[in-house]
Design an enzyme around this catalytic site. Structure first.
Site: not given
Lengths: 387, 387
Positions: B88, B33
């Site tokens: 899915k 970060y």
């Protein structure tokens, strides 16, 4: 930082999408996929609110940017913003067990961004806007808040505002001043500056002088964007004009959310006794902490991890969304932000407060519970929850 | 299936977003970060193709639906489609280590869907379209293929087509017939029926008779949508008219992708010797396997897991995307689909083929490598890869 490049390359980004359910047996597949999956679909079609029961929506936040204001780097576009957005996502998970997914939008047209976010909103329980340039970010957030019934939160505005507010609350306990008596100068009138101004007004701040790159924002200025014209109605009560230097003279608090090295020692010397200076331009602050100290500032905060008092959004956004999601909140309103600021401040007992410890570190495990509970309660108290 | 509801509720959906990188120390945070994250951002801004090195894009697929044709349930809308799309996504991860994320779009207007997908494309390495009703799905896929440079794959069309093609290839080895001599009847001219027709033509099928709910599709019909008019140019060489019953008479192969129980034993009896019947309406087939058998069909497949020869898309889509992503393909073209079908068929050695074992089970570990390698190679051979 070659190491950062190398590590990003090694892992090929930072996020992974995994299954919460087992998929080992034929039975698993029949429960979670066909034919069993038809049941939750039919149930949600019949009772729309049950989408929170049968899908990941209730714990899922989109981290959305158009790449127009990436960190302090400027307008890098959608693709170059992805590393920051993925970074936010892993921080959401790490600090608050919120599942967050990065969405980087190709267009920088406000209407296109608004419409895109509306179209993809069904799977998300909340929207975290990120690194979208001012003043576009204000209109985008406003429209989305009006048109969607899930929490919308522009972190550059409100995350910053909450953490700055908490830092001010605790600083005042040390310097023994009252919010209503303060003269506050804010340097930087972009997303963060405007939001910090608003939250401090809501916390009862006395007078606030807001400066942009042209100097003090006053009713006499003819070059203001709508956001500045609006905020101007509630600040600068004596309608001062002048430079940043003029604005800092006699101030109790200086908050910098602007650009590197624009504040001098000389300016700090003109501040009131027990001056509080938050110089949050990152990585290079408006004034380096040691210089501000030498010039007489009593409490100093920055955005950097290598100095005391790191005023960092990560102290707010994960726990704020945790609370909002837990409440099934329909928005993140002003009361919820104020509650977050107060709860974050209270994570440090008054007896432990000192000049170089006004705000907890991100690793402090008490933040998540304290802030999320406060946000949840404020959502309930203001009726901002799904029925 | 109360159990499916209960399990979806217990886990609150099926997907989770986790970190691929450690976030334990201050150093970790500074690498992944701020301030380290600025480096990959700047690098991608400078060299756009490096987005595949520094972000998750290269392994990230969007599973996108508007909820207009959810399973066999019809138009349930975006929210009610989420359980299928999440399903899915977990299959993508389970069977091919592809990270997939569900996007359910509020609007059912084709242009709005196309624009939305284009706007959110930057973070994704591929797009899997799902459960979008015909004929809208054809135009949406076509436009996205033209306008984006990542693989676009409408699974209801091409996933089905690949698995049916593989099943036909293997069936012909058993009944010792040639593709070019076959008379094939396809019942159902929606997304799946049209795509199956196209892939069989590309595999060299003799003649194909395609039927919709009004009967045989011929040039004499005046009620055809553009997709049916287009496909009509390459099929039904004798320009037959008539009912489904007429179409089945004398056929070698009957492929049902339509509606439950519309094929009778009597119709099957009129088929050619060694008839092949794939009745894939789900969960209730066009004709139950035992009835088809009794009526003389030699090879029978369905979409169900409780009968032999389950012709299921999960045999194709995970490995197809694995191959496309590994190749950094810019599309999934016809050659890649044909390569996938042939590789899938070849997962069963010819000596092991029998009437009730023409297609491998999803758990067969050889599928992923065989199909993904074939797809990757076909992408390279057709020049459909990013330079």
């Amino acid at each position: 930082m070659q190491e950062s490049l190398d590590m990003h390359k090694k892992h090929k980004g930072k996020i992974e999408i995994t299954s919460k359910v087992p998929l080992e047996t034929k039975k698993d597949l029949s429960l979670y996929y066909t034919p069993g999956v038809a049941q939750p679909c039919k149930e949600i079609h019949k009772t729309p609110s049950s989408v929170y029961d049968y899908t990941s929506k209730g714990n899922l936040v989109a981290v959305i940017s158009d790449g127009s204001a990436v960190l302090g780097l400027g307008n890098l576009g959608a693709s170059a913003a992805i590393p920051v957005m993925e970074g936010k996502c892993v921080l959401f998970k790490k600090f608050a067990d919120v599942d967050a997914f990065p969405i980087c939008i190709e267009s920088q047209d406000s209407d296109t961004i608004i419409n895109t976010v509306k179209q993809i909103a069904p799977v998300f329980g909340g929207i975290n806007l990120e690194d979208i340039s001012a003043p576009r970010c204000f209109e985008i957030e406003k429209q989305l808040k009006e048109q969607l019934d899930i929490p919308i939160f522009h972190d550059d505005q409100h995350g910053t505002a909450i953490v700055v507010a908490a830092s001010i609350i605790n600083s005042l306990k040390i310097v023994k001043k009252n919010m209503k008596d303060l003269k506050i100068t804010i340097c930087g009138a972009g997303a963060a500056g405007i939001a910090v101004t608003k939250i401090l007004i809501n916390l009862g701040a006395g007078d606030i002088i807001l400066c942009d790159s042209k100097g003090i924002i006053s009713k006499d200025r003819t070059d203001l964007n709508p956001a500045k014209i609006e905020i101007c109605k509630t600040i600068n009560k004596s309608n001062l004009s002048g430079s940043l230097k003029d604005a800092i003279e006699g101030a109790d608090v200086l908050i910098g959310v602007s650009a590197p090295s624009i504040v001098t020692e000389q300016m700090i010397k003109t501040m009131n006794k027990d001056a509080i200076v938050f110089a949050m331009s990152n990585p290079l602050p408006e004034i380096m902490p040691d210089l501000a100290k030498k010039a007489g500032a009593r409490i100093i905060g920055t955005g950097r991890s290598d100095y005391p008092n790191q005023i960092n959004n990560v102290l707010a956004f994960p726990a704020v969304f945790r609370g909002a999601l837990d409440a099934r909140a329909t928005e993140i309103n002003e009361d919820m932000k104020l509650a977050a600021a107060r709860a974050l401040a209270n994570c440090i007992p008054e007896t432990q407060l000192k000049e170089d410890y006004i705000i907890p570190s991100p690793q402090d495990p008490s933040i998540l519970t304290a802030v999320s509970e406060a946000v949840k309660k404020a959502a309930q108290n203001t009726g901002a929850v799904r029925r």
